[in-house]
Structures are given as C-alpha cells and as structure tokens.
Design a protein around this motif. Structure first.
Motif, PDB file in Angstrom:
ATOM      1  N   ASN A  36      22.556 -17.235  -8.944  1.00 53.77           N
ATOM      2  CA  ASN A  36      23.093 -15.877  -8.862  1.00 53.77           C
ATOM      3  C   ASN A  36      22.322 -15.034  -7.841  1.00 53.77           C
ATOM      4  O   ASN A  36      22.901 -14.192  -7.161  1.00 53.77           O
ATOM      5  N   ARG A  39      23.645 -15.255  -4.414  1.00 47.51           N
ATOM      6  CA  ARG A  39      24.862 -14.478  -4.115  1.00 47.51           C
ATOM      7  C   ARG A  39      24.505 -13.212  -3.345  1.00 47.51           C
ATOM      8  O   ARG A  39      25.301 -12.704  -2.566  1.00 47.51           O
ATOM      9  N   TYR A  40      23.303 -12.699  -3.578  1.00 46.52           N
ATOM     10  CA  TYR A  40      22.856 -11.454  -2.936  1.00 46.52           C
ATOM     11  C   TYR A  40      21.959 -11.700  -1.726  1.00 46.52           C
ATOM     12  O   TYR A  40      21.978 -10.938  -0.761  1.00 46.52           O
TER      13      TYR A  40
END
Length: 193
Positions: A36, A39-40
């Motif tokens: 996750n 994702r950034y």
C-alpha cells in the motif's frame, strides 16, 4: 494517507537515519501493508525525498520571501545566499539525517534536487533581472551572471561542501561567505564578467 506515511517516515528518519528507514517498518507503524505504501511512493528513495521535500519547501518559501521583498537587489543577493547557507548548516547540525537525504538526492541528481535547483535559479534570476532593471547591476550577460553567482557561492550553498566543512568554526565560515558575497556584488555592480 500519504501525510501519515510522511509523518511516520520523518520519525523513522530522525531516529534511525536513512539506512534504517524501511518501507516495511513505515507501513507497519502506519497500519498498512508495504504494498500500500508503494501506491503513494514508488520507492524508499521517493518516500525519503518526499520527507526532505517538505523541508525544502520551507527553505524555498523563505528564499521566495527574500527575493520578492522590498530590499535593493544587491542586498537581496546577500540575504538569499546567507539564508540558504544558514538553513542548510542548521539542518546539518540539528537534523543530520534529513540533511543526509538532501545530500544524497543532490549528489545523485534525483528529481527532488533538480526541482530545488530550478527554484533556486528562479530566485537568483529574479533578483539579477531586478538589479539590471534598476541599473544596480551592469551584467552584460544575464545567464553568465547567474552562473557566476552559483559558481562563486558553491562552497557555501551546495550540500556536499557544506558537509565537508562541517567542522569549521561558524564564524570562519560566515566570514568566508561574507567575502564571497562582497565579490559577487562587486562583479554584478561593475559588470566585469
């Protein structure tokens, strides 16, 4: 969510240094999977550069305030170079791990450092153009004048020599920078480039 990741990464950087920061640890503290985080931020370097980027935005905001201020152009050159040198030296002393990320990004010419260099150039260019417009500077070649300012002030404004000179007494460094600034001002006023 990226703001939370930056806060966690900032804390890890402060405590553990750049090598001690891992995407897995940051993800765990932020209560998410490491996938996750990607994702950034595309990599650990991108995450650390984002942390350093927040500091550089503050540096750039102060430099923009100086460049847009009411002082005469020759004073602005002095204030810009002194502020940039001072803010970096202070960060080296008080936030050495943050400075290390900035230095690494600069040496490896990562996007963070390239964007910062462009912004620095725009501040210097603004002041040089203002000085030429007010007849305070007699620079015949604007590009050459801007390059000269960067070249002459390199030792005091680039993170690599700042790191190398970390053990020099502050008053000695300030005196040397002051002499360089006087030389830059003289060259800009006389147009001897």
């Amino acid at each position: 969510m990226s703001a939370r990741l930056l806060e966690v990464a900032s804390g890890h950087l402060r405590r553990l240094g750049p090598k001690g920061v891992t995407v897995s640890r940051v993800a765990a503290e932020a209560c998410m999977t490491h996938a996750n985080v990607y994702r950034y931020f595309t990599s650990k370097d991108a995450l650390l550069d984002a942390v350093a980027g927040r500091w550089l935005r503050d540096v750039e905001a102060e430099l923009a305030r100086i460049a847009d201020g009411p002082d005469p152009a020759d004073d602005k050159i002095e204030h810009l170079l002194s502020a940039l040198a001072s803010m970096q030296r202070e960060t080296l002393v008080h936030e050495p791990n943050l400075f290390a990320v900035h230095l690494d990004a600069t040496v490896k010419a990562r996007p963070l450092a390239r964007r910062h260099r462009v912004r620095l150039r725009s501040f210097i260019e603004h002041v040089v153009e203002e000085g030429i417009g007010a007849n305070a500077f007699v620079a015949r070649d604007r590009e050459r004048a801007i390059a000269y300012i960067f070249d002459a002030s390199y030792r005091f404004t680039h993170p690599l020599p700042i790191k190398h000179d970390a053990d020099l007494p502050r008053d000695l460094t300030d005196a040397r920078l002051g002499a360089v600034i006087l030389m830059i001002q003289r060259v800009l006023r006389t147009g001897t480039l």
